[in-house]
Design an enzyme around this catalytic site. Sequence first.
Site, PDB file in Angstrom:
ATOM      1  N   GLY A  16       0.820  -1.215   0.000  1.00 41.24           N
ATOM      2  CA  GLY A  16       0.000   0.000   0.000  1.00 41.24           C
ATOM      3  C   GLY A  16       0.847   1.255   0.000  1.00 41.24           C
ATOM      4  O   GLY A  16       1.632   1.480   0.917  1.00 41.24           O
ATOM      5  N   ASP A  26       0.304   7.999   6.069  1.00 44.85           N
ATOM      6  CA  ASP A  26      -0.852   8.691   6.673  1.00 44.85           C
ATOM      7  C   ASP A  26      -0.732   8.908   8.172  1.00 44.85           C
ATOM      8  O   ASP A  26      -1.651   9.424   8.794  1.00 44.85           O
ATOM      9  CB  ASP A  26      -2.129   7.906   6.388  1.00 44.85           C
ATOM     10  CG  ASP A  26      -2.220   6.628   7.217  1.00 44.85           C
ATOM     11  OD1 ASP A  26      -1.164   6.123   7.634  1.00 44.85           O
ATOM     12  OD2 ASP A  26      -3.341   6.152   7.453  1.00 44.85           O
ATOM     13  N   ASN A  70      -1.026   6.920  10.552  1.00 48.86           N
ATOM     14  CA  ASN A  70      -2.079   6.154  11.225  1.00 48.86           C
ATOM     15  C   ASN A  70      -3.433   6.866  11.267  1.00 48.86           C
ATOM     16  O   ASN A  70      -4.258   6.607  12.143  1.00 48.86           O
ATOM     17  CB  ASN A  70      -1.652   5.778  12.656  1.00 48.86           C
ATOM     18  CG  ASN A  70      -0.677   4.622  12.663  1.00 48.86           C
ATOM     19  OD1 ASN A  70      -0.722   3.763  11.789  1.00 48.86           O
ATOM     20  ND2 ASN A  70       0.210   4.603  13.634  1.00 48.86           N
TER      21      ASN A  70
END
Length: 305
Positions: free
Chosen positions: A196, A200, A202
Amino acid sequence: MADVSVRSEASGQQEADGGAVSSNREALSKRQRKKLLKQQKWEEERELRKQRRKERKQQRRLQRLNHQEEDGGEALNVRKRPRREVTASSLRLVVDCSFDNLMLIKDVRKLHKQIQRCYAENRRASHPVQFYLTSLGGQLKQSMDEKDKGWVNWKDIIIKTEHYSEVVPKEELVYLTSDSPNVLEELDQKKAYVIGGLVDHNHHKGITFERAKELGISHAQLPLSSFVKMNSRKVLAVNHVFEIILAYLEKGSWQEAFFTVLPQRKGAVAVDQDGAMTQEKEEEGSDSDSDPDDPDTPDQTEKTA
């Protein structure tokens, strides 16, 4: 009489002004001539300078040859590295870039650097994989165009604007996500493993796992817990996952692969088969990997393993 006096003064002023202009033109003309002469001299000596450079180059070459003869012809150029034997792998690694709209531009740039690292490591690997970059567009493509225009000339990489599910058959896909209950024991050369492409911090926990389930494709996590205990979060950057798989293909050992790639700051400790822990690496301080532009820095990671 007054008019005559005024005209006389005006005429005198014009002559004075004309003299000043003439003087300025003459001075400017001298500077231009000097500059022109200097340029002409430079052009005339161009061939001479070229010849001198050629002679110096020949002299250095003769000196190297003489040194080699004195050493019995065994002198080696220390700058040249021995060529590694490369055996390409049929395994496919896919970086899924479909999360572009979920990231800030600063995080997109971090992802860009991680992808650059993946590309460079794959080019240097002894068992390079088939590298796919899918769903390329939006902010990421803009960052690549602005910061690394040479990406359009990258070799040994397949770059697609389409989603990975449109590029690789679903039955051949395995999404690597730390939220998966499945542990990857071995790599299947017939599979395409998806990483992926999301930085971000988390904010979107478990999103890669949910996407894999929604698409109905297989998923798994790297066997990190079986071999390593870390002081920090079990979160790896895109390039870490990529490099671990490259290292596994070379060494044939997950434990060696993990300890070859994992940053020192994570305080990795090896786990024995009996479940006991043996110290393999000690955390040497976060300053050793504190470069904010390094893809290994903590704030550039995402759950991908």
